[in-house]
Scaffold this active site. Sequence first.
Site, PDB file in Angstrom:
ATOM      1  N   ASN A   1       7.209   8.440  -2.455  1.00 62.36           N
ATOM      2  CA  ASN A   1       7.693   8.099  -1.029  1.00 62.36           C
ATOM      3  C   ASN A   1       9.329   7.085  -1.358  1.00 62.36           C
ATOM      4  OD1 ASN A   1       8.705   7.649   2.014  1.00 62.36           O
ATOM      5  ND2 ASN A   1       6.729   6.377   2.353  1.00 62.36           N
TER       6      ASN A   1
ATOM      7  N   LYS B   1      11.196   6.346   0.487  1.00 63.58           N
ATOM      8  CA  LYS B   1      11.175   4.857   2.161  1.00 63.58           C
ATOM      9  C   LYS B   1      12.892   5.256   2.263  1.00 63.58           C
ATOM     10  CE  LYS B   1       7.608   2.754   1.014  1.00 63.58           C
ATOM     11  NZ  LYS B   1       6.505   1.958   1.172  1.00 63.58           N
TER      12      LYS B   1
ATOM     13  N   HIS C   1       3.081   7.792   8.382  1.00 65.31           N
ATOM     14  CA  HIS C   1       3.139   6.783   7.874  1.00 65.31           C
ATOM     15  C   HIS C   1       2.811   4.895   8.569  1.00 65.31           C
ATOM     16  CE1 HIS C   1       4.851   4.220   5.149  1.00 65.31           C
ATOM     17  NE2 HIS C   1       4.311   4.702   3.484  1.00 65.31           N
TER      18      HIS C   1
ATOM     19  N   GLU D   1       4.758   2.966   8.614  1.00 68.77           N
ATOM     20  CA  GLU D   1       5.911   2.119   8.806  1.00 68.77           C
ATOM     21  C   GLU D   1       6.575   2.893   9.736  1.00 68.77           C
ATOM     22  OE1 GLU D   1       7.965   2.087   4.931  1.00 68.77           O
ATOM     23  OE2 GLU D   1       6.881   1.263   4.220  1.00 68.77           O
TER      24      GLU D   1
ATOM     25  N   GLU E   1      -4.192   4.933   3.287  1.00 64.25           N
ATOM     26  CA  GLU E   1      -3.313   3.952   3.128  1.00 64.25           C
ATOM     27  C   GLU E   1      -3.544   3.236   3.974  1.00 64.25           C
ATOM     28  OE1 GLU E   1       1.452   5.705   1.072  1.00 64.25           O
ATOM     29  OE2 GLU E   1       1.507   5.813   2.687  1.00 64.25           O
TER      30      GLU E   1
ATOM     31  N   GLY F   1       2.886  -1.578   0.093  1.00 63.52           N
ATOM     32  CA  GLY F   1       4.608  -2.398  -0.155  1.00 63.52           C
ATOM     33  C   GLY F   1       3.733  -3.723  -0.379  1.00 63.52           C
TER      34      GLY F   1
ATOM     35  N   SER G   1       0.165   1.020  -2.667  1.00 67.92           N
ATOM     36  CA  SER G   1       0.258  -0.269  -4.271  1.00 67.92           C
ATOM     37  C   SER G   1      -0.348   0.044  -5.369  1.00 67.92           C
ATOM     38  CB  SER G   1       0.449  -2.094  -4.084  1.00 67.92           C
ATOM     39  OG  SER G   1       0.659  -2.434  -2.563  1.00 67.92           O
TER      40      SER G   1
HETATM   41  C1  PEP Z   1       3.950   4.289   0.142  1.00 70.92           C
HETATM   42  O1  PEP Z   1       4.762   3.940   1.128  1.00 70.92           O
HETATM   43  O2  PEP Z   1       3.374   5.166   0.940  1.00 70.92           O
HETATM   44  C2  PEP Z   1       3.264   2.958   0.114  1.00 70.92           C
HETATM   45  C3  PEP Z   1       1.783   3.396  -0.835  1.00 70.92           C
HETATM   46  O3  PEP Z   1       4.473   1.983  -0.837  1.00 70.92           O
HETATM   47  P1  PEP Z   1       3.800   1.255  -2.381  1.00 70.92           P
HETATM   48  O4  PEP Z   1       3.532   1.828  -3.301  1.00 70.92           O
HETATM   49  O5  PEP Z   1       5.174   0.669  -1.742  1.00 70.92           O
HETATM   50  O6  PEP Z   1       2.548   0.424  -1.608  1.00 70.92           O
END
Ligand code: PEP
Length: 251
Positions: free
Chosen positions: A9, A11, A95, A97, A167, A173, A213
Site C-alpha cells: 500500500n 499511500k 484503510h 487512514e 490491521e 506506520g 509495520s
Molecule cells: C498499511 O498502510 O496498511 C500499513 C500496514 O503500513 P505500515 O506497513 O507502514 O505499517
Amino acid sequence: MRRTVIAGNWKMNMTPKAAVAFINELKTMTVGLDKCDIVLCVPFVDIAPAVEAAAGSNIHIGAENVHFAKSGAYTGEISAEMLTEIGTEYVVVGHSERRQYFAETDETVNLRTKAALAAGLKVILCLGEVKEERLSGITNEVVSMQTKLDLAGISAEELKNVIIAYEPVWAIGTGLTATPEQADETCGVIRNVIRELYGDAAAEDITIQYGGSMNDANAAELLSKENVDGGLIGGASLKTDKFITIIKAAN
Ligand code: PEP
C-alpha cells in the site's frame, strides 16, 4: 486452498515515473516467485502506467480507495468502473487512514466494498482495533463487529473476491508490530466470524492478511502462522529490496 497475497500500500507516495521504475525493477526480481500473489495498491494517477509496466508479470495493480456511487456529483472521487476500465484488479477499502482522516465508517466501507465487487474488482478490506481497544481487552469483539458490518449483504459468491487485511491501528506506520501470536489469534477470530456467516469452506478459503509495520525482518515469522495468509505492507513496500524479502518469505 487459500492463496497467500503480499500487497503493498503505497499511500500518498511515488509519482507515475517512480512507480514505473519500481515495477520494472521488481518485475525482474520476482520471476519464478509464483507461490504468492503480488499486489501493489498505488495512487490513482499511477494506476495506468503501473498496469502497463506490470503486464506479463505476477504483479497485480490495485487502487487505494473507491467511491460507492456509479457516477455523479462527488467531486474528487473515483468510481469502480473508472478503475476497471484502466486495468485495476484490486482495491483497498476501509484503510484505517481513511477511517481516521476521512471519516469513513463501517457503513461507507460496506457500500464501497459492494460497489467494487459489483464492478468486478477484488477487495482488500481493512479492519482492526485501536490501541485503547487492545488495552481494554475488547479486540475480538471489535474485529468481529467490523467484519459483520463491513460484509453485511455480501454473498458467499462475492466473498470469493474479498481479502481481509487485519490491521491493528496501533501498529500501522508506527514501527510497532503485533506479535506473531497476536496476529495469528486475531486473524483466527476473523476467520471464525467468516465461518459463522458463510460456513466452513468459505472460512478455509478466505485470505486473511496481517498488516502493521510488517517488514523484511519480521515477515517470515508473521507469515509462518496458520491464520496469516499474507501481508498488507505500507512503508516496507516502497523499497524493492525490503519488499522482495517479504515476497520471498511468502514463497
Ligand atoms: C498499511 O498502510 O496498511 C500499513 C500496514 O503500513 P505500515 O506497513 O507502514 O505499517
